[in-house]
Every structure is written in C-alpha cells, then in structure tokens.
Design a protein around this motif. Structure first.
Motif, mmCIF file in Angstrom:
data_model
loop_
_atom_site.group_PDB
_atom_site.id
_atom_site.type_symbol
_atom_site.label_atom_id
_atom_site.label_comp_id
_atom_site.label_asym_id
_atom_site.label_seq_id
_atom_site.Cartn_x
_atom_site.Cartn_y
_atom_site.Cartn_z
ATOM 1 N N LEU A 116 17.089 4.941 67.932
ATOM 2 C CA LEU A 116 17.502 6.052 68.787
ATOM 3 C C LEU A 116 18.206 7.177 68.031
ATOM 4 N N VAL A 117 18.554 6.956 66.770
ATOM 5 C CA VAL A 117 19.361 7.926 66.036
ATOM 6 C C VAL A 117 18.486 8.922 65.280
ATOM 7 N N ILE A 118 18.594 10.197 65.654
ATOM 8 C CA ILE A 118 17.902 11.272 64.967
ATOM 9 C C ILE A 118 18.599 11.540 63.636
ATOM 10 N N VAL A 119 17.850 11.928 62.624
ATOM 11 C CA VAL A 119 18.440 12.349 61.351
ATOM 12 C C VAL A 119 18.823 13.822 61.458
ATOM 13 N N ALA A 120 20.063 14.143 61.157
ATOM 14 C CA ALA A 120 20.529 15.527 61.209
ATOM 15 C C ALA A 120 21.377 15.822 59.987
ATOM 16 N N SER A 121 21.375 17.074 59.547
ATOM 17 C CA SER A 121 22.096 17.404 58.316
ATOM 18 C C SER A 121 23.518 17.909 58.574
ATOM 19 N N ASP A 122 23.702 18.732 59.601
ATOM 20 C CA ASP A 122 24.997 19.373 59.854
ATOM 21 C C ASP A 122 25.509 20.064 58.598
ATOM 22 N N GLY A 123 24.607 20.696 57.871
ATOM 23 C CA GLY A 123 24.971 21.261 56.570
ATOM 24 C C GLY A 123 25.846 22.491 56.658
ATOM 25 N N MET A 124 26.796 22.564 55.768
ATOM 26 C CA MET A 124 27.651 23.743 55.677
ATOM 27 C C MET A 124 28.028 23.948 54.214
ATOM 28 N N ILE A 125 27.352 24.889 53.557
ATOM 29 C CA ILE A 125 27.634 25.185 52.154
ATOM 30 C C ILE A 125 28.030 26.652 52.046
ATOM 31 N N THR A 126 29.158 26.909 51.428
ATOM 32 C CA THR A 126 29.654 28.270 51.262
ATOM 33 C C THR A 126 29.888 28.532 49.780
ATOM 34 N N GLY A 127 29.282 29.586 49.266
ATOM 35 C CA GLY A 127 29.451 29.890 47.855
ATOM 36 C C GLY A 127 28.983 28.785 46.935
ATOM 37 N N GLY A 128 27.960 28.047 47.373
ATOM 38 C CA GLY A 128 27.417 26.977 46.544
ATOM 39 C C GLY A 128 28.181 25.674 46.613
ATOM 40 N N LYS A 129 29.231 25.607 47.449
ATOM 41 C CA LYS A 129 30.026 24.381 47.541
ATOM 42 C C LYS A 129 30.098 23.917 48.990
ATOM 43 N N GLY A 130 30.126 22.609 49.148
ATOM 44 C CA GLY A 130 30.210 22.040 50.484
ATOM 45 C C GLY A 130 29.899 20.562 50.437
ATOM 46 N N HIS A 131 29.346 20.065 51.526
ATOM 47 C CA HIS A 131 28.987 18.649 51.643
ATOM 48 C C HIS A 131 27.556 18.460 51.143
ATOM 49 N N PRO A 132 27.263 17.378 50.423
ATOM 50 C CA PRO A 132 25.898 17.164 49.941
ATOM 51 C C PRO A 132 24.858 17.102 51.056
ATOM 52 N N ARG A 133 25.277 16.823 52.287
ATOM 53 C CA ARG A 133 24.322 16.772 53.400
ATOM 54 C C ARG A 133 23.654 18.135 53.623
ATOM 55 N N GLY A 134 24.307 19.215 53.154
ATOM 56 C CA GLY A 134 23.742 20.542 53.310
ATOM 57 C C GLY A 134 22.515 20.765 52.451
ATOM 58 N N ALA A 135 22.275 19.892 51.485
ATOM 59 C CA ALA A 135 21.131 20.046 50.587
ATOM 60 C C ALA A 135 20.256 18.795 50.523
ATOM 61 N N GLY A 136 20.839 17.613 50.682
ATOM 62 C CA GLY A 136 20.093 16.400 50.356
ATOM 63 C C GLY A 136 19.812 15.419 51.474
ATOM 64 N N THR A 137 20.126 15.785 52.712
ATOM 65 C CA THR A 137 20.030 14.832 53.822
ATOM 66 C C THR A 137 18.690 14.115 53.894
ATOM 67 N N TYR A 138 17.601 14.856 53.965
ATOM 68 C CA TYR A 138 16.297 14.245 54.214
ATOM 69 C C TYR A 138 15.785 13.502 52.990
ATOM 70 N N ALA A 139 16.043 14.042 51.812
ATOM 71 C CA ALA A 139 15.665 13.340 50.585
ATOM 72 C C ALA A 139 16.453 12.039 50.448
ATOM 73 N N ARG A 140 17.692 12.028 50.914
ATOM 74 C CA ARG A 140 18.508 10.810 50.821
ATOM 75 C C ARG A 140 17.951 9.706 51.722
#
Length: 236
Positions: free
Chosen positions: A149-173
């Motif tokens: 039942l759980v959808i894959v979501a990134s919730d990415g937030m990257i500012t100035g090249g920095k943030g949580h890795p989910r902002g770039a790698g969620t689906y590949a992970r």
C-alpha cells in the motif's frame, strides 16, 4: 469537509509523531481516519515512516483496516532512514528527544554536514535552517518499501546543491538497495509504487495524470530507461 465536498484528497502530515502517548502517531492517525469516516473524504497520510517511526507497522495495519471498510486512505514513504525539516519548526520543540527517540548527535546540519551537540542545537535553533534527523530504523524503512500500500515518494528539498539525499536518489535507491541488493520487493512491484500508484492517487483531480505512470497508446512518453543490474543511489 471541504476536500470531501470538492472530491479531492486531503494530504495530511499527522499532528503527532513517535510512540509517546498520549499524543503519539497512533492517536494522530486515529484522528484523521475518524475525520475521513465522518466526512466521507479521501485521505493521504504523508511520510508514514518519518511520522510513525517504530509505530509504522501498527499504523499500516490501521490503514489496511480503514481501506477494507471502504475508506479512501493512502500513504507513502521515502526510502531513507533520516528525515529533513527546519530546526526552528515545532517538531523540535521541547520533548523532541522522547517523541522521536533520538538526541543531538542524531541531528545533522545541512549547511555543514556536522552532527549537532546541545550547544550547536541551541545556536542553530535561533538561527534557523534545515536539519536532517537520523530517526527512522532501517527495518522500518524496509517494511515501508515492501508494503503493497505504500507509494514511493521523494519529498525532495535541495537548496544550493545541499539537502537530503532523497531529493536526488529516491528512486535509484529503491531499485538498487531494496530490489537488487536486499530483494525486499520485486522489480515490478517497485515500478508500480513509483509510477501507476502515484498517478492513480492524483488522476481523479489532476486529469493530466491519466496519461502518466503507464505505457500505452495515447499516454505521455516520459519514459526512464535504467539498467537494473547497475542502478544505485549515490546521493549523500
């Protein structure tokens, strides 16, 4: 009530987090499921793992039960063991250590990558900015990745090249770690969670989504091609 009247889903960050009672994730989820039942609305619970933490299995059972009884309830998660939010937010008000089951050393300041202490926490709390909290157990992340039942979501937030890795790698992970390396779920189940499931959650109110998340004549040809034997998350 407004969402029910307009026939759109209500996307909710739960009021409480963690296992502390009263005022924990189970109580918060009970609240919004009850609101859904009373109003006839549609509910999407945001980020099930980072809110429910070690109560995630119980909360997923609650969502399963609600759906079996005819309620339109969905949820999602990002495949990481850390959260990200603003350090000045209410999440880090007094009592956060008990609620989240972590302490200062489990917090990481996005701007520098440093782990925090009581002193730096107090300073950055006044200053304001993004902080990563290493609070989600690996087994909980794995549970959500495998749950149908759980959808894959990134919730990415990257500012100035920095943030949580989910902002770039969620689906590949998901594809590299949870499908190939850990065999937590099948490749087709992972693809379903990334494509057709989010599209179907949105398509009743966003007609464009009827052309997304599926390969068929007339659908949008926004196709991602990857090598399942090599795809991996390299975000830090």
């Amino acid at each position: 009530e407004m969402a029910a009247e307009r026939r759109v889903p209500c996307y909710v960050h739960l009021r409480f987090a963690g296992a502390v009672e009263p005022g924990g994730a189970v109580e918060a989820l009970q609240e919004v499921i009850a609101d859904t039942a009373v109003t006839g609305g549609s509910l999407h619970v945001v980020h099930i793992t980072s809110t429910c933490l070690r109560e995630t299995a119980t909360c997923l059972k609650m969502i399963e039960g609600a759906r079996k009884r005819g309620l339109d309830v969905t949820t999602e998660a990002y495949p990481y063991t850390a959260t990200q939010t603003l350090i000045e937010s209410a999440i880090y008000d007094d009592g956060w250590q008990e609620r989240l089951g972590i302490t200062y050393k489990d917090l990481q300041w996005v701007a520098t990558g440093e782990r925090l202490t009581a002193e730096t926490f107090a300073r950055y709390r006044k200053e304001g900015g993004s902080v990563i909290g290493h609070s989600i157990p690996e087994e909980i992340s794995r549970l959500a990745a495998s749950h149908p039942l759980v959808i894959v979501a990134s919730d990415g937030m990257i500012t100035g090249g920095k943030g949580h890795p989910r902002g770039a790698g969620t689906y590949a992970r998901v594809l590299g770690r949870y499908v190939r390396e850990q065999k937590t779920l099948s490749l087709m189940d992972a693809l379903r969670k990334m494509t057709i499931m989010p599209a179907k959650r949105l398509e009743s109110t966003v007609p464009m989504m009827r052309g997304k998340g599926r390969i068929k004549v007339g659908a949008d040809a926004d196709i991602a091609i990857f090598d399942p034997a090599r795809v991996v998350d390299r975000a830090t």
